[in-house]
Design a protein around this motif. Structure first.
Motif, PDB file in Angstrom:
ATOM      1  N   THR A 159      10.108  37.150  27.107  1.00 23.44           N
ATOM      2  CA  THR A 159       8.732  37.632  27.137  1.00 23.44           C
ATOM      3  C   THR A 159       8.681  39.114  26.790  1.00 23.44           C
ATOM      4  OG1 THR A 159       6.728  37.796  28.493  1.00 23.44           O
ATOM      5  CG2 THR A 159       8.825  38.183  29.611  1.00 23.44           C
ATOM      6  N   HIS A 160       7.520  39.558  26.312  1.00 22.72           N
ATOM      7  CA  HIS A 160       7.277  40.990  26.106  1.00 22.72           C
ATOM      8  C   HIS A 160       6.289  41.515  27.147  1.00 22.72           C
ATOM      9  CE1 HIS A 160       3.722  39.174  24.277  1.00 22.72           C
ATOM     10  NE2 HIS A 160       3.134  40.333  24.477  1.00 22.72           N
ATOM     11  N   ASP A 161       5.815  40.620  28.021  1.00 23.76           N
ATOM     12  CA  ASP A 161       4.721  40.926  28.940  1.00 23.76           C
ATOM     13  C   ASP A 161       5.256  41.303  30.323  1.00 23.76           C
ATOM     14  OD1 ASP A 161       2.460  41.040  30.481  1.00 23.76           O
ATOM     15  OD2 ASP A 161       1.820  38.976  30.109  1.00 23.76           O
ATOM     16  N   PRO A 162       5.031  42.544  30.775  1.00 24.76           N
ATOM     17  CA  PRO A 162       5.510  42.947  32.106  1.00 24.76           C
ATOM     18  C   PRO A 162       4.932  42.094  33.232  1.00 24.76           C
ATOM     19  CG  PRO A 162       4.879  44.882  30.830  1.00 24.76           C
ATOM     20  CD  PRO A 162       4.422  43.681  30.058  1.00 24.76           C
ATOM     21  N   VAL A 163       3.697  41.635  33.078  1.00 26.67           N
ATOM     22  CA  VAL A 163       3.091  40.789  34.110  1.00 26.67           C
ATOM     23  C   VAL A 163       3.830  39.459  34.196  1.00 26.67           C
ATOM     24  CG1 VAL A 163       0.995  39.573  34.817  1.00 26.67           C
ATOM     25  CG2 VAL A 163       0.840  41.903  33.898  1.00 26.67           C
ATOM     26  N   ALA A 164       4.164  38.872  33.051  1.00 28.74           N
ATOM     27  CA  ALA A 164       4.919  37.619  33.045  1.00 28.74           C
ATOM     28  C   ALA A 164       6.308  37.827  33.639  1.00 28.74           C
ATOM     29  CB  ALA A 164       5.021  37.079  31.620  1.00 28.74           C
ATOM     30  N   ALA A 165       6.953  38.930  33.285  1.00 25.05           N
ATOM     31  CA  ALA A 165       8.308  39.193  33.775  1.00 25.05           C
ATOM     32  C   ALA A 165       8.341  39.347  35.289  1.00 25.05           C
ATOM     33  CB  ALA A 165       8.869  40.447  33.106  1.00 25.05           C
ATOM     34  N   ALA A 166       7.223  39.800  35.866  1.00 24.98           N
ATOM     35  CA  ALA A 166       7.166  40.022  37.311  1.00 24.98           C
ATOM     36  C   ALA A 166       7.255  38.714  38.106  1.00 24.98           C
ATOM     37  CB  ALA A 166       5.886  40.772  37.677  1.00 24.98           C
ATOM     38  N   TYR A 167       7.076  37.572  37.458  1.00 25.98           N
ATOM     39  CA  TYR A 167       7.230  36.286  38.134  1.00 25.98           C
ATOM     40  C   TYR A 167       8.700  35.913  38.292  1.00 25.98           C
ATOM     41  CZ  TYR A 167       2.248  35.154  37.811  1.00 25.98           C
ATOM     42  OH  TYR A 167       0.873  35.148  37.956  1.00 25.98           O
ATOM     43  N   ALA A 168       9.584  36.601  37.571  1.00 24.41           N
ATOM     44  CA  ALA A 168      11.007  36.267  37.579  1.00 24.41           C
ATOM     45  C   ALA A 168      11.727  36.889  38.772  1.00 24.41           C
ATOM     46  CB  ALA A 168      11.657  36.735  36.280  1.00 24.41           C
ATOM     47  N   ASP A 169      12.925  36.358  39.051  1.00 24.47           N
ATOM     48  CA  ASP A 169      13.792  36.947  40.064  1.00 24.47           C
ATOM     49  C   ASP A 169      14.568  38.129  39.492  1.00 24.47           C
ATOM     50  OD1 ASP A 169      13.420  34.869  42.198  1.00 24.47           O
ATOM     51  OD2 ASP A 169      14.295  33.583  40.658  1.00 24.47           O
ATOM     52  N   ARG A 170      14.830  38.056  38.210  1.00 21.78           N
ATOM     53  CA  ARG A 170      15.704  39.030  37.556  1.00 21.78           C
ATOM     54  C   ARG A 170      15.235  39.221  36.121  1.00 21.78           C
ATOM     55  NH1 ARG A 170      21.661  37.231  35.579  1.00 21.78           N
ATOM     56  NH2 ARG A 170      22.647  39.256  35.143  1.00 21.78           N
ATOM     57  N   VAL A 171      15.259  40.467  35.661  1.00 20.72           N
ATOM     58  CA  VAL A 171      14.913  40.773  34.275  1.00 20.72           C
ATOM     59  C   VAL A 171      16.136  41.375  33.588  1.00 20.72           C
ATOM     60  CG1 VAL A 171      13.383  42.029  32.709  1.00 20.72           C
ATOM     61  CG2 VAL A 171      12.521  41.230  34.919  1.00 20.72           C
ATOM     62  N   LEU A 172      16.504  40.819  32.440  1.00 20.36           N
ATOM     63  CA  LEU A 172      17.568  41.356  31.602  1.00 20.36           C
ATOM     64  C   LEU A 172      16.940  42.117  30.442  1.00 20.36           C
ATOM     65  CD1 LEU A 172      19.826  38.172  31.354  1.00 20.36           C
ATOM     66  CD2 LEU A 172      20.046  40.068  32.979  1.00 20.36           C
ATOM     67  N   TYR A 173      17.474  43.285  30.139  1.00 21.67           N
ATOM     68  CA  TYR A 173      16.943  44.110  29.050  1.00 21.67           C
ATOM     69  C   TYR A 173      17.972  44.197  27.923  1.00 21.67           C
ATOM     70  CZ  TYR A 173      13.418  45.697  32.395  1.00 21.67           C
ATOM     71  OH  TYR A 173      12.400  45.756  33.304  1.00 21.67           O
ATOM     72  N   LEU A 174      17.515  43.880  26.721  1.00 23.42           N
ATOM     73  CA  LEU A 174      18.354  44.019  25.538  1.00 23.42           C
ATOM     74  C   LEU A 174      17.832  45.150  24.656  1.00 23.42           C
ATOM     75  CD1 LEU A 174      19.032  40.961  26.353  1.00 23.42           C
ATOM     76  CD2 LEU A 174      19.674  40.718  23.951  1.00 23.42           C
ATOM     77  N   ALA A 175      18.758  45.834  23.992  1.00 22.17           N
ATOM     78  CA  ALA A 175      18.412  46.827  22.976  1.00 22.17           C
ATOM     79  C   ALA A 175      19.536  46.850  21.959  1.00 22.17           C
ATOM     80  CB  ALA A 175      18.221  48.211  23.596  1.00 22.17           C
ATOM     81  N   ASP A 176      19.177  46.820  20.697  1.00 18.78           N
ATOM     82  CA  ASP A 176      20.166  46.850  19.611  1.00 18.78           C
ATOM     83  C   ASP A 176      21.225  45.763  19.779  1.00 18.78           C
ATOM     84  OD1 ASP A 176      18.854  49.102  18.592  1.00 18.78           O
ATOM     85  OD2 ASP A 176      20.106  50.465  19.757  1.00 18.78           O
TER      86      ASP A 176
END
Length: 258
Positions: free
Chosen positions: A212-229
């Motif tokens: 997802t790109h949506d912070p509101v959607a991500a807030a439903y998760a237990d864990r957020v993984l961030y990727l870059a490059d």
């Protein structure tokens, strides 16, 4: 961030999927583009994981590789105890059918079938009889009990996506992957679907991975993984919309964060 770097060997029962030193490259020579650059990640069983990152960061590529929809250039991926990177096409197709569920931005419902028929279609094709008790529980969890005889044209967008969620849950897959599953929905319908995904984890023990790109959607998760490059650069536990938004602003302001 501490990453797991265990390769080969046995699989922990607490891990639903795992990538080890995964590289995904397109093209060759001067035109080569590295979408994933030696990614190590473990997806916890019975948890809701969101994958985020700037456009072109590799988040959808990672999901497609974890789900066996795209082959890796190098590295290894496991779904449960099975290393899928070494599977032949037929066995990989069977594994995706039996162990993996998918929810995409487009609902992908057949217009001539009613909601129940769309939910059970993958099992019907596979010649598998649905577990009626489980199916009833899934339908109840996503709030479709009164809509099963309706065709897609008779359902709202949110209801159609709930059918897609129920379809993914109905075969009791080990893991469900969602690629921007609320991207075509308004905020209210999106919140409904995200709530049902959250309940499927909490009440049904499902494992969900969502890009997802949506912070509101991500807030439903237990864990957020961030990727870059193409690299996994950070993670966040127990996210809130505000904390996710602040983290994404850091990417926009400072570029890749190590």
């Amino acid at each position: 961030m501490t990453e797991s770097r265990t390769g080969g060997g046995g699989e922990s029962t607490a891990v639903a999927a795992r990538a080890w030193q995964v590289v995904k490259a397109y093209g060759s020579g001067e035109t080569e583009v590295v979408a994933l650059d030696r990614v190590d990640v473990e997806i916890a069983r019975g948890a809701f994981t969101a994958i985020m990152g700037p456009s072109g960061s590799g988040k959808s590529t990672l999901m497609h590789c974890l789900a066996g929809l795209d082959a890796v250039t190098s590295g290894q991926i496991w779904v449960g105890d099975t290393e899928i990177t070494s599977l032949k096409d037929r066995k990989l197709t069977r594994l995706r059918r039996d162990k993996i569920g998918f929810i995409f931005q487009a609902f992908n419902l057949l217009p001539t079938l009613n909601a129940l028929e769309n939910i059970t279609l993958p099992m019907d094709i596979a010649g598998v009889r649905p577990d009626r008790e489980w199916l009833d529980r899934v339908v109840s969890t996503v709030g479709l009990s009164g809509r099963l005889k309706h065709r897609p044209s008779e359902l709202s967008g949110g209801q159609q996506q709930r059918v897609a969620v129920a379809r993914a849950l109905a075969s009791r897959p080990e893991i469900i992957f969602g690629d921007e599953p609320t991207g075509n929905l308004d905020s209210r319908a999106g919140a409904e679907v995200l709530g049902f995904l959250r309940r499927s984890v909490d009440e049904l023990g499902q494992t969900i991975v969502m890009v997802t790109h949506d912070p509101v959607a991500a807030a439903y998760a237990d864990r957020v993984l961030y990727l870059a490059d193409g690299r996994l650069v950070d993670e966040m536990w127990r996210p809130t919309a505000e904390s996710v938004l602040d983290r994404m602003k850091a990417f926009d302001t400072f570029g890749r964060v190590s």
